[in-house]
Design a protein around this motif. Structure first.
Motif, PDB file in Angstrom:
ATOM      1  N   ASN A   1       1.093  -1.193  -0.010  1.00  0.00           N
ATOM      2  CA  ASN A   1      -0.353   0.131  -0.046  1.00  0.00           C
ATOM      3  C   ASN A   1       1.358   1.202   0.115  1.00  0.00           C
ATOM      4  O   ASN A   1       2.305   1.866   1.166  1.00  0.00           O
ATOM      5  CB  ASN A   1      -0.821   0.370   1.070  1.00  0.00           C
ATOM      6  N   THR A   2       0.428   2.169  -0.643  1.00  0.00           N
ATOM      7  CA  THR A   2       1.753   3.150  -1.266  1.00  0.00           C
ATOM      8  C   THR A   2       0.750   4.815  -1.237  1.00  0.00           C
ATOM      9  O   THR A   2      -0.547   4.619  -1.337  1.00  0.00           O
ATOM     10  CB  THR A   2       2.065   3.365  -2.169  1.00  0.00           C
ATOM     11  N   TYR A   3       1.185   5.879  -0.945  1.00  0.00           N
ATOM     12  CA  TYR A   3       0.225   6.819  -0.480  1.00  0.00           C
ATOM     13  C   TYR A   3       1.660   8.065  -1.461  1.00  0.00           C
ATOM     14  O   TYR A   3       2.686   7.994  -1.142  1.00  0.00           O
ATOM     15  CB  TYR A   3       0.219   7.764   0.467  1.00  0.00           C
ATOM     16  N   TYR A   4       0.806   8.845  -2.101  1.00  0.00           N
ATOM     17  CA  TYR A   4       1.557   9.737  -3.141  1.00  0.00           C
ATOM     18  C   TYR A   4       1.603  11.965  -3.163  1.00  0.00           C
ATOM     19  O   TYR A   4      -0.008  11.407  -2.852  1.00  0.00           O
ATOM     20  CB  TYR A   4       2.223   9.801  -4.433  1.00  0.00           C
ATOM     21  N   ALA A   5       2.030  12.371  -3.066  1.00  0.00           N
ATOM     22  CA  ALA A   5       1.467  13.642  -2.907  1.00  0.00           C
ATOM     23  C   ALA A   5       1.434  14.416  -4.181  1.00  0.00           C
ATOM     24  O   ALA A   5       1.968  13.815  -5.432  1.00  0.00           O
ATOM     25  CB  ALA A   5       3.647  14.716  -2.494  1.00  0.00           C
ATOM     26  N   ASP A   6       0.487  14.836  -4.596  1.00  0.00           N
ATOM     27  CA  ASP A   6      -0.524  14.862  -6.089  1.00  0.00           C
ATOM     28  C   ASP A   6       0.637  15.565  -6.800  1.00  0.00           C
ATOM     29  O   ASP A   6       0.528  15.488  -7.154  1.00  0.00           O
ATOM     30  CB  ASP A   6      -1.170  16.457  -5.977  1.00  0.00           C
ATOM     31  N   SER A   7       2.152  15.765  -6.418  1.00  0.00           N
ATOM     32  CA  SER A   7       2.745  17.437  -6.851  1.00  0.00           C
ATOM     33  C   SER A   7       4.020  15.838  -7.359  1.00  0.00           C
ATOM     34  O   SER A   7       4.576  16.217  -8.581  1.00  0.00           O
ATOM     35  CB  SER A   7       3.800  17.908  -5.962  1.00  0.00           C
ATOM     36  N   VAL A   8       4.217  14.779  -7.066  1.00  0.00           N
ATOM     37  CA  VAL A   8       5.615  13.581  -7.449  1.00  0.00           C
ATOM     38  C   VAL A   8       3.940  12.546  -8.211  1.00  0.00           C
ATOM     39  O   VAL A   8       5.027  11.929  -8.677  1.00  0.00           O
ATOM     40  CB  VAL A   8       6.029  13.441  -6.285  1.00  0.00           C
ATOM     41  N   LYS A   9       3.110  12.796  -7.885  1.00  0.00           N
ATOM     42  CA  LYS A   9       1.840  11.102  -8.338  1.00  0.00           C
ATOM     43  C   LYS A   9       2.418  11.133  -9.789  1.00  0.00           C
ATOM     44  O   LYS A   9       2.664  11.814 -11.370  1.00  0.00           O
ATOM     45  CB  LYS A   9       0.983  11.133  -7.951  1.00  0.00           C
ATOM     46  N   GLY A  10       2.694   9.852 -10.299  1.00  0.00           N
ATOM     47  CA  GLY A  10       3.440   9.702 -12.102  1.00  0.00           C
ATOM     48  C   GLY A  10       4.506   9.167 -12.586  1.00  0.00           C
ATOM     49  O   GLY A  10       5.150   9.244 -12.739  1.00  0.00           O
ATOM     50  N   ARG A  11       5.539  10.816 -11.725  1.00  0.00           N
ATOM     51  CA  ARG A  11       6.371  11.055 -11.587  1.00  0.00           C
ATOM     52  C   ARG A  11       7.503   9.990 -10.645  1.00  0.00           C
ATOM     53  O   ARG A  11       8.589   9.579 -11.127  1.00  0.00           O
ATOM     54  CB  ARG A  11       7.352  11.873 -11.798  1.00  0.00           C
ATOM     55  N   PHE A  12       6.959   9.732  -9.497  1.00  0.00           N
ATOM     56  CA  PHE A  12       7.523   9.284  -8.536  1.00  0.00           C
ATOM     57  C   PHE A  12       7.569   7.889  -7.521  1.00  0.00           C
ATOM     58  O   PHE A  12       6.281   7.359  -7.842  1.00  0.00           O
ATOM     59  CB  PHE A  12       8.257  10.185  -6.830  1.00  0.00           C
TER      60      PHE A  12
END
Length: 128
Positions: A57-68
């Protein structure tokens, strides 16, 4: 006690890729989730990515989602942050942090109060 040692930071150009590593150690390290934060000059520290101890399970900030991409290798007790298509606004000191996590499937959401240990930070600078 959990010790965190970060590596992989440096100076890169916009569009490049970079992989940060956070090596975790300590008697109870297997009970901790290890996540990534960053703090740009003059800005507040912010959550970048979080991952459950299980790695599912993961969580990403919107600013990095799809890149990190955050990943966890429990055999090596290491957490990675793969940074692709970096932008100048990604320039910051990147920190890994460990928070006690008794449930393997629980993912944190970047609340600083939930973390008990912090790495020294590694500088990532992205030139345009």
């Amino acid at each position: 006690q959990v010790q965190l040692v970060e590596s992989g930071g440096g100076l890169v150009q916009a569009g490049d890729s970079l992989r940060l590593s956070c090596a975790a150690s300590g008697r109870t390290v297997s009970s901790y989730a290890v996540d990534w934060f960053r703090q740009a000059s003059g800005k507040e520290r912010e959550s970048v990515a979080a991952i459950s101890r299980s790695g599912t399970n993961t969580y990403y900030a919107d600013s990095v989602k799809g890149r990190f991409t955050i990943s966890r290798d429990n055999a090596k007790t290491t957490v990675y942050l793969q940074m692709n298509s970096v932008k100048p606004e990604d320039t910051a000191v990147y920190y890994c942090a460990a928070g006690f996590s008794p449930l393997a499937g629980t993912v944190r959401r970047g609340r600083l109060s939930e973390y008990d240990y912090w790495g020294q930070g590694t500088q990532v600078t992205v030139s345009s």
